[in-house]
Enzyme design. Structure first.
Site, PDB file in Angstrom:
ATOM      1  N   PHE A   1      -3.735   1.024  12.588  1.00  0.00           N
ATOM      2  CA  PHE A   1      -3.948   0.342  13.870  1.00  0.00           C
ATOM      3  C   PHE A   1      -2.667   0.289  14.706  1.00  0.00           C
ATOM      4  CE2 PHE A   1      -7.460  -2.591  11.951  1.00  0.00           C
ATOM      5  CZ  PHE A   1      -8.348  -1.523  11.940  1.00  0.00           C
TER       6      PHE A   1
ATOM      7  N   TYR B   1      -5.380  -5.869 -14.001  1.00  0.00           N
ATOM      8  CA  TYR B   1      -4.501  -4.720 -13.769  1.00  0.00           C
ATOM      9  C   TYR B   1      -4.527  -3.856 -15.030  1.00  0.00           C
ATOM     10  CZ  TYR B   1      -0.185  -2.295 -12.375  1.00  0.00           C
ATOM     11  OH  TYR B   1       0.739  -1.366 -12.016  1.00  0.00           O
TER      12      TYR B   1
ATOM     13  N   THR C   1       0.150  -3.379   3.541  1.00  0.00           N
ATOM     14  CA  THR C   1      -0.748  -3.160   2.389  1.00  0.00           C
ATOM     15  C   THR C   1      -1.259  -4.472   1.783  1.00  0.00           C
ATOM     16  OG1 THR C   1       1.110  -3.175   0.840  1.00  0.00           O
ATOM     17  CG2 THR C   1       0.458  -1.032   1.719  1.00  0.00           C
ATOM     18  N   ARG C   2      -0.875  -5.596   2.326  1.00  0.00           N
ATOM     19  CA  ARG C   2      -1.244  -6.910   1.760  1.00  0.00           C
ATOM     20  C   ARG C   2      -0.885  -6.982   0.270  1.00  0.00           C
ATOM     21  NH1 ARG C   2      -6.391  -9.687   2.659  1.00  0.00           N
ATOM     22  NH2 ARG C   2      -7.632  -7.824   2.836  1.00  0.00           N
TER      23      ARG C   2
ATOM     24  N   VAL D   1       2.073   0.002  14.332  1.00  0.00           N
ATOM     25  CA  VAL D   1       3.270  -0.062  13.490  1.00  0.00           C
ATOM     26  C   VAL D   1       3.804  -1.491  13.552  1.00  0.00           C
ATOM     27  CG1 VAL D   1       5.595   0.846  13.122  1.00  0.00           C
ATOM     28  CG2 VAL D   1       3.798   2.337  14.045  1.00  0.00           C
TER      29      VAL D   1
HETATM   30  C1  LIG Z   1       5.819   1.439  -9.721  1.00  0.00           C
HETATM   31  C2  LIG Z   1       5.062   0.713  -8.671  1.00  0.00           C
HETATM   32  C3  LIG Z   1       4.818  -0.636  -8.798  1.00  0.00           C
HETATM   33  C4  LIG Z   1       4.092  -1.317  -7.827  1.00  0.00           C
HETATM   34  N1  LIG Z   1       3.896  -2.645  -7.971  1.00  0.00           N
HETATM   35  C5  LIG Z   1       3.216  -3.328  -7.028  1.00  0.00           C
HETATM   36  C6  LIG Z   1       3.007  -4.725  -7.155  1.00  0.00           C
HETATM   37  O1  LIG Z   1       3.437  -5.352  -8.120  1.00  0.00           O
HETATM   38  N2  LIG Z   1       2.326  -5.357  -6.162  1.00  0.00           N
HETATM   39  C7  LIG Z   1       1.877  -4.690  -5.069  1.00  0.00           C
HETATM   40  O2  LIG Z   1       1.294  -5.317  -4.197  1.00  0.00           O
HETATM   41  N3  LIG Z   1       2.047  -3.366  -4.935  1.00  0.00           N
HETATM   42  C8  LIG Z   1       2.709  -2.674  -5.870  1.00  0.00           C
HETATM   43  N4  LIG Z   1       2.903  -1.330  -5.728  1.00  0.00           N
HETATM   44  C9  LIG Z   1       2.384  -0.640  -4.540  1.00  0.00           C
HETATM   45  C10 LIG Z   1       3.387  -0.566  -3.363  1.00  0.00           C
HETATM   46  O3  LIG Z   1       4.678  -0.815  -3.804  1.00  0.00           O
HETATM   47  C11 LIG Z   1       2.998  -1.583  -2.306  1.00  0.00           C
HETATM   48  O4  LIG Z   1       1.792  -1.145  -1.702  1.00  0.00           O
HETATM   49  C12 LIG Z   1       4.045  -1.805  -1.216  1.00  0.00           C
HETATM   50  O5  LIG Z   1       3.635  -2.897  -0.436  1.00  0.00           O
HETATM   51  C13 LIG Z   1       4.259  -0.618  -0.330  1.00  0.00           C
HETATM   52  O6  LIG Z   1       5.424  -0.869   0.453  1.00  0.00           O
HETATM   53  P1  LIG Z   1       6.290   0.322   1.010  1.00  0.00           P
HETATM   54  O7  LIG Z   1       7.336  -0.237   1.871  1.00  0.00           O
HETATM   55  O8  LIG Z   1       6.736   1.216  -0.076  1.00  0.00           O
HETATM   56  O9  LIG Z   1       5.203   1.059   1.915  1.00  0.00           O
HETATM   57  P2  LIG Z   1       4.944   2.597   2.094  1.00  0.00           P
HETATM   58  O10 LIG Z   1       4.586   3.213   0.805  1.00  0.00           O
HETATM   59  O11 LIG Z   1       6.043   3.223   2.855  1.00  0.00           O
HETATM   60  O12 LIG Z   1       3.641   2.530   3.019  1.00  0.00           O
HETATM   61  C14 LIG Z   1       2.433   2.006   2.541  1.00  0.00           C
HETATM   62  C15 LIG Z   1       1.373   2.111   3.654  1.00  0.00           C
HETATM   63  O13 LIG Z   1       1.701   1.240   4.721  1.00  0.00           O
HETATM   64  C16 LIG Z   1       2.011   1.965   5.920  1.00  0.00           C
HETATM   65  N5  LIG Z   1       3.190   1.296   6.491  1.00  0.00           N
HETATM   66  C17 LIG Z   1       4.412   1.164   5.928  1.00  0.00           C
HETATM   67  N6  LIG Z   1       5.211   0.453   6.751  1.00  0.00           N
HETATM   68  C18 LIG Z   1       4.473   0.116   7.829  1.00  0.00           C
HETATM   69  C19 LIG Z   1       4.722  -0.618   9.034  1.00  0.00           C
HETATM   70  N7  LIG Z   1       5.910  -1.160   9.291  1.00  0.00           N
HETATM   71  N8  LIG Z   1       3.716  -0.751   9.919  1.00  0.00           N
HETATM   72  C20 LIG Z   1       2.500  -0.202   9.699  1.00  0.00           C
HETATM   73  N9  LIG Z   1       2.215   0.510   8.592  1.00  0.00           N
HETATM   74  C21 LIG Z   1       3.181   0.664   7.672  1.00  0.00           C
HETATM   75  C22 LIG Z   1       2.226   3.391   5.477  1.00  0.00           C
HETATM   76  O14 LIG Z   1       1.922   4.328   6.483  1.00  0.00           O
HETATM   77  C23 LIG Z   1       1.308   3.499   4.279  1.00  0.00           C
HETATM   78  O15 LIG Z   1      -0.009   3.758   4.677  1.00  0.00           O
HETATM   79  C24 LIG Z   1       3.612  -0.616  -6.697  1.00  0.00           C
HETATM   80  C25 LIG Z   1       3.889   0.744  -6.562  1.00  0.00           C
HETATM   81  C26 LIG Z   1       4.596   1.408  -7.533  1.00  0.00           C
HETATM   82  C27 LIG Z   1       4.885   2.858  -7.370  1.00  0.00           C
END
Ligand SMILES: Cc1cc2nc3c(=O)[nH]c(=O)nc-3n(C[C@H](O)[C@H](O)[C@H](O)COP(=O)(O)OP(=O)(O)OC[C@H]3O[C@@H](n4cnc5c(N)ncnc54)[C@H](O)[C@@H]3O)c2cc1C
Length: 518
Positions: free
Chosen positions: A257, A439, A203-204, A259
């Site tokens: 694209f 934000y 998600t960068r 995993v």
């Molecule tokens: C309360 C709250 C606070 C947040 N604060 C921030 C913040 O401060 N900064 C920020 O950047 N984001 C923030 N976020 C958003 C989120 O936490 C980020 O986007 C985070 O990077 C997602 O990581 P995750 O492991 O939970 O991914 P997931 O939610 O499990 O997946 C996110 C996406 O990536 C894909 N994905 C996951 N793992 C992989 C992999 N290994 N290979 C390919 N695709 C994959 C999934 O299919 C999905 O499309 C916040 C969210 C919440 C709910």
């Protein structure tokens, strides 16, 4: 994590007594309890099909029980929570599969490709843009590819200061493994405690200490990824001129694209010293101008954030503590992490610059308070939803010269849709030499259909971002929620490029259908 709530159930909070009166005054207290006992629809994948998966990852790592499938349903945006709270688990995967290692991921993708089953990579499940709610029409079923078993630190190179991590490591797990080598990543998004390394890359993501440590994509020097048509292993040098940087094509690709099965990141030495403090600014503009000056002078602290007047007033239990009961102004948090001498020198230089620009130092108390509470706010969202408050966040970024316009336009768009009673708070969350991210936190009284209410507000804010020439997302990614605006941001040729890469790597379109690609 429970599908209806954020984080660790043991850390759940009630609406504090002190806040009830204020919430009642602003929105009217309602009782909106979550539905209990809902179950996902039955799995459509039969045993014969699932046996193929069991052969790859082991029987115990293919799960079809309701509880596990419910836990892998959608992410953690407010609409995600509202749907789950209403008992809607219709996006639940048909099975949760837990591979261990790149080869097993590849084999699962081959199985899915052969049987036309959609695959949703799952890291921490903290996505807030609908990136885990893939389309399922036209597919034989949908599996959640849970990376929870891939939690190893694969390599440390303390000469080059890099570390190779598996994608399933949560933020604290990765930091603990690195700390054993005297290293840190310094990536602390608000979701740090639950989000994963693979998710950060996909998600960068950008953390709260990005001024000092950089965004997550800037930390990645190499990665491996499995796609339905083969594997990628990128990053043989810290920098190169070998054509376009393909690492950047995988970073931010949100599972559409391939995993991501490992990332090699630039690490830093564990900081000897950490210090956080507060500053008061007479206005949001004055504080933002000071941030720009620091960024352009190459004088950034590790943490740098600035709340607008409304956020400052709401966040402070005692606004008078930052300089005048009638006018708390705007609170800036600065933080310094690193070797003692470096921190002292940087702190002295930043202090001199901010003082010269008209800031008032508030000492360490506001900084300590911020650092202690930095991961707690999302728990309050659940308490507010319980009491009929619609609360959600959104973010964007632009160049310094457009900051004021973007701020005003997004605020106006949200207020137009949600009405005068809406509360719109904002902070500058990340800064660069050329611009910053904004934000927003939004709170309003929940109407009859809070999901439709939010969707209308979000659409208006998104239109305003694009009209202002800003980005649809600085760090939350695209998912399904931002997809309608991505085409406007990247243009028709950009869309064709994304589709071409998708067609090449995932011709059957099994990976996260409906996510990211317009
Ligand atoms: C309360 C709250 C606070 C947040 N604060 C921030 C913040 O401060 N900064 C920020 O950047 N984001 C923030 N976020 C958003 C989120 O936490 C980020 O986007 C985070 O990077 C997602 O990581 P995750 O492991 O939970 O991914 P997931 O939610 O499990 O997946 C996110 C996406 O990536 C894909 N994905 C996951 N793992 C992989 C992999 N290994 N290979 C390919 N695709 C994959 C999934 O299919 C999905 O499309 C916040 C969210 C919440 C709910």
């Amino acid at each position: 994590m429970h599908p209806q709530r954020w984080g660790d159930p043991a850390s759940a909070v009630e609406l504090p007594e002190s806040a009830r009166g204020l919430v009642d005054l602003a929105f009217g207290l309602q009782d909106r309890p979550a539905t209990t006992g809902a179950t996902p629809p039955p799995s459509v994948l039969d045993d014969d099909l699932l046996d193929g998966l069991r052969t790859i990852v082991g029987r115990e790592h293919v799960l079809v029980d309701d509880a596990t499938r419910a836990l892998r349903t959608r992410g953690k945006s407010t609409p995600d929570l509202l749907r789950a709270r209403a008992g809607d688990l219709s996006d639940a995967p048909d099975a949760v599969v837990r591979p261990d290692g790149h080869a097993e991921v590849e084999a699962v993708l081959a199985w899915a490709d052969e049987h036309r089953v959609a695959v949703v990579p799952f890291g921490g499940g903290t996505c807030v843009t609908g990136g885990l709610a893939a389309r399922r029409d036209g597919f034989a079923g949908l599996v959640s590819l849970d990376l929870v078993r891939m939690k190893r630190l694969l390599a440390v190179d303390d000469v080059s200061m890099t570390a190779t991590l598996q994608p399933g490591l949560r933020g604290p797990e990765a930091e603990a493994l690195l700390a054993a080598h005297g290293l840190t990543l310094g990536h602390y998004p608000q979701s740090f405690e639950h989000a994963s390394i693979g998710g950060f890359a996909a998600t960068r993501s950008s953390g709260q200490s990005s001024a000092g440590y950089g965004r997550f994509d800037a930390m990645v020097v190499g990665l491996t990824a499995a796609t339905p048509t083969g594997s990628l292993d990128l990053g043989s040098a810290p920098a190169n001129a070998a054509g376009p940087d393909l690492r950047q094509l995988v970073l931010g690709s949100e599972g559409a694209f391939g995993v991501i099965t490992s990332v090699t990141v630039r690490a830093r030495r564990l900081p000897e010293v950490k210090a956080y403090e507060g500053w008061r600014w007479p206005s949001f503009d004055a504080g933002a101008d000071a941030m720009r000056t620091l960024a352009q002078a190459g004088l950034l602290p590790t943490v740098l954030r600035l709340s607008d007047e409304s956020e400052t007033a709401i966040n402070l239990a005692d606004p008078s503590s930052i300089g005048g009961a009638d006018d708390p102004g705007c609170l800036m948090i600065t933080g310094y992490e690193g070797a003692a001498a470096q921190v002292a020198a940087r702190r002295e230089a930043v202090t001199a610059a901010l003082t010269g620009l008209g800031g008032t130092p508030l000492g360490t108390e506001p900084g300590e308070k911020w650092v202690q509470g930095r991961f707690h706010a999302p728990y309050l969202r659940d308490a507010l939803l319980d009491h009929g408050v619609l609360v959600e966040t959104l973010e964007t970024a632009t160049f310094w010269s457009d900051r004021e316009r973007l701020y005003a336009d997004v605020k106006a768009a949200l207020t137009d849709v949600l009405g005068e009673g809406v509360l719109v708070l904002c902070h500058v969350s990340h800064v660069y030499e050329t611009g910053c991210s904004l934000y927003f936190t939004v709170a309003a009284r929940q109407g009859e259909d809070p999901i439709a209410q939010w969707q209308a507000a979000k659409a208006a804010a998104s239109d305003a971002m694009i009209a202002a020439g800003a980005t649809i997302t600085h760090h939350h990614a695209v998912g399904t929620d931002h997809r309608p605006w991505l085409a406007e941001e990247v243009g028709e040729v950009g869309v064709r490029m994304l589709r071409a890469v998708k067609a090449e790597l995932d011709p059957a379109g099994i990976l996260n259908p409906g996510v990211l690609i317009p």
